[in-house]
Design a protein around this motif. Structure first.
Motif, PDB file in Angstrom:
ATOM      1  N   VAL A 209      13.421   5.457   2.221  1.00 56.58           N
ATOM      2  CA  VAL A 209      13.359   6.445   3.294  1.00 56.58           C
ATOM      3  C   VAL A 209      12.537   5.884   4.441  1.00 56.58           C
ATOM      4  O   VAL A 209      11.512   5.258   4.233  1.00 56.58           O
ATOM      5  CB  VAL A 209      12.725   7.749   2.783  1.00 56.58           C
ATOM      6  N   ALA A 210      12.986   6.123   5.651  1.00 59.06           N
ATOM      7  CA  ALA A 210      12.217   5.709   6.818  1.00 59.06           C
ATOM      8  C   ALA A 210      12.016   6.915   7.728  1.00 59.06           C
ATOM      9  O   ALA A 210      12.985   7.507   8.198  1.00 59.06           O
ATOM     10  CB  ALA A 210      12.946   4.600   7.574  1.00 59.06           C
ATOM     11  N   ASN A 211      10.774   7.333   7.925  1.00 59.00           N
ATOM     12  CA  ASN A 211      10.467   8.373   8.908  1.00 59.00           C
ATOM     13  C   ASN A 211       9.080   8.143   9.472  1.00 59.00           C
ATOM     14  O   ASN A 211       8.332   7.290   8.987  1.00 59.00           O
ATOM     15  CB  ASN A 211      10.604   9.779   8.291  1.00 59.00           C
ATOM     16  N   ALA A 212       8.725   8.913  10.475  1.00 58.20           N
ATOM     17  CA  ALA A 212       7.475   8.679  11.196  1.00 58.20           C
ATOM     18  C   ALA A 212       6.255   8.863  10.303  1.00 58.20           C
ATOM     19  O   ALA A 212       5.234   8.190  10.475  1.00 58.20           O
ATOM     20  CB  ALA A 212       7.392   9.619  12.397  1.00 58.20           C
ATOM     21  N   ALA A 213       6.343   9.780   9.337  1.00 59.97           N
ATOM     22  CA  ALA A 213       5.178  10.072   8.500  1.00 59.97           C
ATOM     23  C   ALA A 213       5.077   9.154   7.295  1.00 59.97           C
ATOM     24  O   ALA A 213       4.020   9.063   6.670  1.00 59.97           O
ATOM     25  CB  ALA A 213       5.234  11.524   8.030  1.00 59.97           C
ATOM     26  N   LEU A 214       6.178   8.469   6.948  1.00 62.95           N
ATOM     27  CA  LEU A 214       6.230   7.733   5.690  1.00 62.95           C
ATOM     28  C   LEU A 214       6.597   6.273   5.942  1.00 62.95           C
ATOM     29  O   LEU A 214       7.765   5.943   6.127  1.00 62.95           O
ATOM     30  CB  LEU A 214       7.273   8.383   4.775  1.00 62.95           C
ATOM     31  N   ALA A 215       5.594   5.421   5.972  1.00 61.16           N
ATOM     32  CA  ALA A 215       5.829   3.993   6.204  1.00 61.16           C
ATOM     33  C   ALA A 215       6.171   3.312   4.888  1.00 61.16           C
ATOM     34  O   ALA A 215       5.384   3.337   3.942  1.00 61.16           O
ATOM     35  CB  ALA A 215       4.586   3.356   6.814  1.00 61.16           C
ATOM     36  N   GLN A 216       7.374   2.713   4.807  1.00 61.14           N
ATOM     37  CA  GLN A 216       7.820   2.035   3.588  1.00 61.14           C
ATOM     38  C   GLN A 216       8.259   0.616   3.915  1.00 61.14           C
ATOM     39  O   GLN A 216       9.095   0.394   4.789  1.00 61.14           O
ATOM     40  CB  GLN A 216       8.974   2.798   2.929  1.00 61.14           C
ATOM     41  N   SER A 217       7.712  -0.328   3.178  1.00 62.94           N
ATOM     42  CA  SER A 217       8.025  -1.741   3.394  1.00 62.94           C
ATOM     43  C   SER A 217       9.420  -2.072   2.862  1.00 62.94           C
ATOM     44  O   SER A 217       9.869  -1.505   1.870  1.00 62.94           O
ATOM     45  CB  SER A 217       6.994  -2.613   2.684  1.00 62.94           C
ATOM     46  N   ILE A 302       4.706  14.747   4.664  1.00 65.51           N
ATOM     47  CA  ILE A 302       3.679  14.603   5.703  1.00 65.51           C
ATOM     48  C   ILE A 302       2.966  13.247   5.635  1.00 65.51           C
ATOM     49  O   ILE A 302       2.100  12.965   6.469  1.00 65.51           O
ATOM     50  CB  ILE A 302       2.626  15.739   5.634  1.00 65.51           C
ATOM     51  N   GLY A 303       3.309  12.421   4.646  1.00 68.61           N
ATOM     52  CA  GLY A 303       2.687  11.107   4.531  1.00 68.61           C
ATOM     53  C   GLY A 303       1.650  11.048   3.427  1.00 68.61           C
ATOM     54  O   GLY A 303       1.017  12.054   3.095  1.00 68.61           O
ATOM     55  N   ARG A 304       1.488   9.854   2.837  1.00 72.02           N
ATOM     56  CA  ARG A 304       0.572   9.702   1.704  1.00 72.02           C
ATOM     57  C   ARG A 304      -0.884   9.927   2.122  1.00 72.02           C
ATOM     58  O   ARG A 304      -1.638  10.639   1.463  1.00 72.02           O
ATOM     59  CB  ARG A 304       0.700   8.301   1.091  1.00 72.02           C
ATOM     60  N   GLU A 305      -1.296   9.294   3.222  1.00 75.14           N
ATOM     61  CA  GLU A 305      -2.715   9.344   3.596  1.00 75.14           C
ATOM     62  C   GLU A 305      -3.143  10.739   4.040  1.00 75.14           C
ATOM     63  O   GLU A 305      -4.258  11.172   3.725  1.00 75.14           O
ATOM     64  CB  GLU A 305      -3.000   8.326   4.715  1.00 75.14           C
ATOM     65  N   ASN A 306      -2.285  11.432   4.769  1.00 75.38           N
ATOM     66  CA  ASN A 306      -2.617  12.803   5.165  1.00 75.38           C
ATOM     67  C   ASN A 306      -2.819  13.688   3.935  1.00 75.38           C
ATOM     68  O   ASN A 306      -3.707  14.543   3.894  1.00 75.38           O
ATOM     69  CB  ASN A 306      -1.511  13.400   6.044  1.00 75.38           C
ATOM     70  N   THR A 307      -1.968  13.473   2.930  1.00 72.08           N
ATOM     71  CA  THR A 307      -2.071  14.249   1.691  1.00 72.08           C
ATOM     72  C   THR A 307      -3.346  13.889   0.933  1.00 72.08           C
ATOM     73  O   THR A 307      -4.012  14.764   0.366  1.00 72.08           O
ATOM     74  CB  THR A 307      -0.835  14.004   0.806  1.00 72.08           C
ATOM     75  N   MET A 308      -3.684  12.591   0.907  1.00 74.96           N
ATOM     76  CA  MET A 308      -4.932  12.172   0.266  1.00 74.96           C
ATOM     77  C   MET A 308      -6.143  12.850   0.914  1.00 74.96           C
ATOM     78  O   MET A 308      -7.069  13.297   0.224  1.00 74.96           O
ATOM     79  CB  MET A 308      -5.092  10.654   0.362  1.00 74.96           C
ATOM     80  N   LYS A 417      -4.767   4.807   6.577  1.00 74.71           N
ATOM     81  CA  LYS A 417      -3.561   5.196   7.312  1.00 74.71           C
ATOM     82  C   LYS A 417      -3.195   4.205   8.419  1.00 74.71           C
ATOM     83  O   LYS A 417      -2.067   3.680   8.423  1.00 74.71           O
ATOM     84  CB  LYS A 417      -3.730   6.606   7.878  1.00 74.71           C
ATOM     85  N   PRO A 418      -4.102   3.901   9.347  1.00 69.74           N
ATOM     86  CA  PRO A 418      -3.708   2.939  10.395  1.00 69.74           C
ATOM     87  C   PRO A 418      -3.515   1.529   9.867  1.00 69.74           C
ATOM     88  O   PRO A 418      -2.643   0.791  10.352  1.00 69.74           O
ATOM     89  CB  PRO A 418      -4.886   3.006  11.389  1.00 69.74           C
ATOM     90  N   TRP A 419      -4.292   1.153   8.860  1.00 72.17           N
ATOM     91  CA  TRP A 419      -4.184  -0.191   8.299  1.00 72.17           C
ATOM     92  C   TRP A 419      -2.836  -0.392   7.613  1.00 72.17           C
ATOM     93  O   TRP A 419      -2.145  -1.382   7.823  1.00 72.17           O
ATOM     94  CB  TRP A 419      -5.341  -0.437   7.336  1.00 72.17           C
ATOM     95  N   ARG A 420      -2.448   0.577   6.796  1.00 73.75           N
ATOM     96  CA  ARG A 420      -1.184   0.448   6.060  1.00 73.75           C
ATOM     97  C   ARG A 420       0.011   0.470   7.015  1.00 73.75           C
ATOM     98  O   ARG A 420       1.010  -0.243   6.803  1.00 73.75           O
ATOM     99  CB  ARG A 420      -1.062   1.569   5.020  1.00 73.75           C
ATOM    100  N   LYS A 421      -0.080   1.264   8.063  1.00 75.91           N
ATOM    101  CA  LYS A 421       0.989   1.302   9.060  1.00 75.91           C
ATOM    102  C   LYS A 421       1.198  -0.073   9.690  1.00 75.91           C
ATOM    103  O   LYS A 421       2.339  -0.524   9.878  1.00 75.91           O
ATOM    104  CB  LYS A 421       0.657   2.337  10.135  1.00 75.91           C
TER     105      LYS A 421
END
Length: 429
Positions: A209-217, A302-308, A417-421
């Protein structure tokens, strides 16, 4: 080269139905339910072991620590076997070892005997746990948080229905008999389930999945590459400090209740009446299970880091409130449930974050490397007992655990969050 990240190598196969994928997930969940008591049931045996042999509590709890260490630190090795040979053989061997481990506990008369039994059970449970979570991550690249959460929920909530039966059998037949019967029964069921587990072939699963909230390599990192990534060690550190608080409560739920003199107090909530410790243990396991798919599902949106940030913050506040109000039996039940609800999601958020960052091909091994953080956190469980024994109370343990969770909450949002992005943006296949 296709832009699709595949879970395994080998001949391409036709896309499978969602029902087939969910069936594979259900088998993994069932296996996770069967290993749950090896960790979460331990707290009910500790008082009787202490009463029978006269050992101090901290020495007995080293058996729990050894269980968690061997359950976690060998998962990368077991994950390598899964990624190479498939899930079936690892889960089969895991079921056999789980049964042997508690059978050893049933015969043990020395601390070393319990240490050995829990080490064997830990190796078996780790093989099952790592395999089932890794398989879920591979089958559901489109719903990683939810799939990992549902699978981990089997482990978190799997022992809820057996809280009362285990306590009843310990009371009626003794803790040795309980170790034997539950150990063998659960191990046999795991072995049966192993024959139905399969790993996905290329082409059988959807795209990432690719979306703004979910960065996937879209790059698949080798395990040796993952260990050289500084961001992996940030995730590892966060996993350790969040995991330590939850493990401390898991291993010491009944001893804490006994020390606070609330363990045998009847509590009536939602139309049910049980002693505080039984009620707490039951609701804790249910909420500890529900939180994993719930927060996993939230993180998919909503993204992994926001949930964390949200979950870890809740955990810190919950531990602090339990410290303040937990001496009241009703609040002990309610707040211990809140703590478990805010804690259990680490077992869905961290594996899905790891796979999002480092790819799906080696998901079982890479997520296993991160899962060893649970073993590192377990080293702090006996330390908590020593701190409690030296001071005569649990105050310092709760304060440190609350602070650690608040720190992890801030790290998730401000640093991870910014690092993983940036890491994902620079990844290539």
């Amino acid at each position: 080269m296709t832009d699709m990240v595949q879970a395994t190598t080998g001949p391409s196969a036709a896309r499978v139905s969602d029902m087939y994928r969910w069936a594979q997930l259900a088998i993994g969940v069932a296996a996770m339910v069967m290993i749950a008591n090896y960790q979460y049931g331990w707290t009910f045996f500790v008082p009787d072991i202490q009463k029978t042999f006269g050992w101090d509590r901290a020495s007995i709890q080293w058996a729990f620590t050894l269980f968690v260490l061997f359950e976690t630190w060998l998962v990368p090795v077991e994950g390598w076997f899964v990624d190479k040979y498939g899930p079936r053989i690892v889960v089969l061997v895991g079921g056999v070892l789980c049964a042997i481990g508690w059978a050893v506990n049933a015969q043990a008369t020395t601390l070393n005997g319990y240490y050995l039994g829990m080490i064997i059970a830990g190796i078996g449970a780790g093989g099952v746990y790592g395999t089932c979570v890794g398989n879920a991550l591979k089958w559901f690249p489109d719903k990683r948080g939810l799939a990992a959460g549902i699978t981990a929920a089997g482990f978190g909530a799997g022992s809820a229905l057996t809280v009362a039966p285990i306590q009843a059998m310990i009371k009626d037949s003794g803790f040795q008999t309980t170790f034997l019967y539950f150990g063998l029964g659960q191990g046999i069921i795991i072995c049966i389930l192993a024959f139905f587990l399969l790993a996905p072939k290329p082409g059988q699963v959807p795209n990432v999945v690719a979306n703004a909230a979910l960065a996937q390599s879209r790059r698949n990192y080798q395990p040796t590459e993952v260990l050289r990534q500084p961001i992996f060690w940030l995730m590892y550190f966060m996993f350790v400090i969040v995991g330590a608080g939850g493990l401390m409560v898991t291993a010491n739920l009944k001893p804490i209740a006994v020390d606070w003199k609330v363990d045998a107090v009847p509590v009536t909530l939602i139309g049910m009446t049980m002693t505080a410790v039984t009620f707490a243990a039951t609701i804790d396991r249910v909420l500890n299970g529900l939180t994993r798919p719930f927060f996993g599902w939230i993180s998919d949106m909503i993204g992994r880091e926001n949930t964390m940030f949200i979950a870890f913050g809740m955990e810190g506040v919950g531990i602090w409130m339990l410290y303040l109000w937990g001496h009241d039996p009703i609040w002990f039940v309610i707040l211990s449930g809140f703590v478990f609800f805010a804690w259990g999601e680490i077992y869905s958020l961290f594996p899905s974050t790891c796979t999002d960052t480092f790819g799906a091909k080696f998901a079982t091994t890479n997520a296993g490397l991160l899962y060893t953080a649970k073993g590192t956190a377990a080293l702090l469980v006996p330390l908590a007992n020593y701190v409690q024994q030296s001071s005569g109370h649990w105050d310092n343990v709760f304060i440190l655990a609350a602070g650690a969770n608040i720190l992890a909450s801030l790290l998730a949002l401000v640093v991870l969050k910014p690092w993983r992005k940036a890491v994902v943006a620079h990844s290539t296949i």
